[in-house]
Design a protein around this motif. Structure first.
Motif, PDB file in Angstrom:
ATOM      1  N   ARG A 110       0.879  -1.183   0.000  1.00 37.94           N
ATOM      2  CA  ARG A 110       0.000   0.000   0.000  1.00 37.94           C
ATOM      3  C   ARG A 110       0.904   1.217   0.000  1.00 37.94           C
ATOM      4  N   CYS A 111       0.730   2.064  -0.996  1.00 36.35           N
ATOM      5  CA  CYS A 111       1.548   3.264  -1.123  1.00 36.35           C
ATOM      6  C   CYS A 111       0.678   4.497  -0.956  1.00 36.35           C
ATOM      7  N   LEU A 112       1.274   5.550  -0.434  1.00 34.59           N
ATOM      8  CA  LEU A 112       0.621   6.858  -0.367  1.00 34.59           C
ATOM      9  C   LEU A 112       1.514   7.852  -1.099  1.00 34.59           C
ATOM     10  N   PHE A 113       1.143   8.148  -2.324  1.00 32.07           N
ATOM     11  CA  PHE A 113       1.915   9.074  -3.151  1.00 32.07           C
ATOM     12  C   PHE A 113       1.309  10.467  -3.048  1.00 32.07           C
ATOM     13  N   SER A 114       2.143  11.471  -3.233  1.00 24.73           N
ATOM     14  CA  SER A 114       1.641  12.847  -3.209  1.00 24.73           C
ATOM     15  C   SER A 114       1.825  13.466  -4.588  1.00 24.73           C
ATOM     16  N   GLY A 115       1.176  14.584  -4.777  1.00 25.34           N
ATOM     17  CA  GLY A 115       1.299  15.288  -6.042  1.00 25.34           C
ATOM     18  C   GLY A 115      -0.009  15.322  -6.793  1.00 25.34           C
ATOM     19  N   ASP A 116       0.073  15.773  -8.040  1.00 23.42           N
ATOM     20  CA  ASP A 116      -1.113  15.833  -8.881  1.00 23.42           C
ATOM     21  C   ASP A 116      -1.348  14.467  -9.529  1.00 23.42           C
ATOM     22  N   ARG A 117      -2.392  14.373 -10.320  1.00 26.80           N
ATOM     23  CA  ARG A 117      -2.770  13.109 -10.953  1.00 26.80           C
ATOM     24  C   ARG A 117      -1.608  12.493 -11.733  1.00 26.80           C
TER      25      ARG A 117
END
Length: 161
Positions: free
Chosen positions: A136-143
Motif C-alpha cells: 500500500r503506497c501513499l503518493f503525493s502530487g497531482d494526478r
C-alpha cells in the motif's frame, strides 16, 4: 524528457534485461495508471521478447470480466484494496506470462476518502505459482505525479522479485 520519464525509461531497460536473462514474461493488470505500465514497457524496441501484454481494467466491470475479480471482493473491500489487487494479479497470470504486476488506486484529484485518500495505491506483484506480494503506497502530487510514481514503484517491485 522530464525526470519521471527518464526514471521510467531506465527502469524499463533494467526490467527488460532482468526478464530476458531469466527467460520470463511480464503481464500487467492496471487500473489507476490506465495502461501506463504497459505503454512504458512497449516504448522499448524488442519488448515482445519479455512483455506478454496486459489488461487496462479501469471500471469495476472490466476487473470482473477481464481479470476475474470477484464482485463480492469489490463490494466488500472496494476496487482500491489489497484483496482486489491480489485477484488482479491472478487474473493477469491466467492470461499468460510468468510475472504479474497489478495496480489500483486513487489518482485524484477527487475520489479519495479518509481511509483511501488521493494518492493511495495498492501495487501487487506475483510470480506464477507463488502468492502475491502487495504494498500500500501513499503518493503525493497531482494526478500525473501519482500515476508516474505508481509506474516507477511497480517497475521497481518487478526488479526486486
Amino acid at each position: 524528457m522530464e525526470v519521471s520519464e527518464a526514471i521510467i525509461h531506465d527502469l524499463v531497460v533494467k526490467v527488460a534485461e532482468a526478464l530476458t536473462a531469466d527467460g520470463k514474461m511480464l503481464v500487467t493488470a492496471e487500473s489507476c495508471t490506465g495502461g501506463l505500465i504497459g505503454a512504458s514497457c512497449t516504448e522499448l524496441a524488442g519488448s515482445s521478447a519479455w512483455f506478454f501484454g496486459g489488461v487496462m481494467s479501469y471500471a469495476n466491470e472490466a476487473k470482473v470480466r477481464g481479470l476475474g475479480v470477484s464482485e463480492q471482493t469489490l463490494a466488500t473491500h472496494g476496487a482500491v484494496s489489497e484483496e482486489t489487487v491480489v485477484q488482479m494479479c491472478a487474473g493477469a497470470l491466467a492470461l499468460g506470462g510468468d510475472i504479474a504486476v497489478a495496480v489500483s488506486g486513487v489518482a485524484g484529484p477527487g475520489g479519495g476518502s479518509k481511509e483511501k485518500p488521493v494518492g493511495c495505491v495498492y501495487i501487487g506483484w506475483q510470480h506464477k505459482g507463488q502468492p502475491a506480494q502487495v504494498e500500500r503506497c501513499l503518493f503525493s502530487g497531482d494526478r500525473k505525479g501519482i500515476r508516474d510514481a505508481t509506474v516507477i514503484r511497480a517497475l521497481e517491485g518487478v526488479l526486486s522479485l
